[in-house]
Design an enzyme around this catalytic site. Structure first.
Site, PDB file in Angstrom:
ATOM      1  N   SER A  69       0.272  -1.299  -0.143  1.00 42.79           N
ATOM      2  CA  SER A  69      -0.236   0.120  -0.025  1.00 42.79           C
ATOM      3  C   SER A  69       0.669   0.625  -0.296  1.00 42.79           C
ATOM      4  O   SER A  69       1.568   1.579   1.109  1.00 42.79           O
ATOM      5  CB  SER A  69      -1.007   0.387   1.368  1.00 42.79           C
ATOM      6  OG  SER A  69      -2.056   0.729   0.777  1.00 42.79           O
TER       7      SER A  69
ATOM      8  N   SER B 164      -1.947  -7.565  -3.837  1.00 38.68           N
ATOM      9  CA  SER B 164      -2.078  -9.264  -3.445  1.00 38.68           C
ATOM     10  C   SER B 164      -0.707  -9.901  -2.908  1.00 38.68           C
ATOM     11  O   SER B 164       0.757  -9.770  -3.898  1.00 38.68           O
ATOM     12  CB  SER B 164      -1.776  -9.573  -5.363  1.00 38.68           C
ATOM     13  OG  SER B 164      -0.988  -8.547  -5.657  1.00 38.68           O
TER      14      SER B 164
END
Length: 214
Positions: A44, A116
């Protein structure tokens, strides 16, 4: 391209795959390029979405047919019913990969932006989309850079115990073993990173388009 996943259980007896009447390479001939999925993975704040939309703009200006699948955007609608357990995150990516495959089947270049974090989930996506259409790109920006950016305030909340199982803080990120490309947006400005991604995509498209349209 035939689907790589199958309907299971009782429903399988009543559900049939309806093939298109178009040849697999028809849209590649029409669009002038083969379909591909660029799977951008990383922490992130690594810059995946920013990079994906910058590339989309470049491709649009070059008259390439493309679309972005962004993780947050899909969770607003298609995947709004999913949480952040490991099982839900896997399902989130399975659905995204299925959508990418459908978009590839109609000839589009797809750019995804998903954390992911697990290799097994990325391999699942590769199997669904097809290895010949799947290009894994690791946006390998370092954790300290991502956390310093913290554009959504997620790292601060995770450090404060407000977000459990947050990738990079309380949940693992498994590095891609052999990505097609690595991009560090902490070292590269956006324009340079976008240019590098565009050049890498062009080399893949040249090969795949020649194979598909010859």
């Amino acid at each position: 391209m035939k689907p790589t996943t199958a309907v299971s259980g009782a429903a399988a007896r009543n559900v049939y795959w309806h093939p298109s009447t178009l040849a697999d390479d028809a849209r590649a001939h029409q669009f002038g390029h083969a379909p591909l999925t660029l799977w951008l993975t990383g922490l992130s704040g690594a810059g995946k979405s920013t990079l994906a939309y910058a590339l989309e703009k470049r491709l649009y200006e070059a008259h390439r047919h493309c679309a972005v699948l962004d993780g947050d955007n899909l969770r607003h609608h298609l995947n709004h019913d999913l949480g952040f357990t490991e099982a839900d995150r896997t399902e989130n990516l399975r659905r995204a990969a299925e959508v990418a495959r459908l978009m590839n089947d109609v000839g589009l270049i797809v750019i995804t932006a998903f954390i992911s974090p697990l290799r097994s989930d990325r391999e699942m996506a590769r199997e669904i989309i097809g290895a010949d259409r799947f290009v894994e790109v690791h946006v390998c920006t370092a954790l300290d850079v991502c956390e310093a950016r913290d554009p959504k305030g997620l790292y601060a909340r995770a450090r404060g115990g407000l977000i459990p199982q947050f990738t990079g803080v309380s949940a693992p990120y498994e590095l891609p073993a052999a990505p097609s490309l690595r991009l560090d947006t902490g070292a590269l400005p956006l324009a340079a990173a976008t240019a590098a991604l565009c050049a890498h995509l062009a080399s893949w498209l040249d090969i795949r388009t020649l194979e598909t349209t010859r």
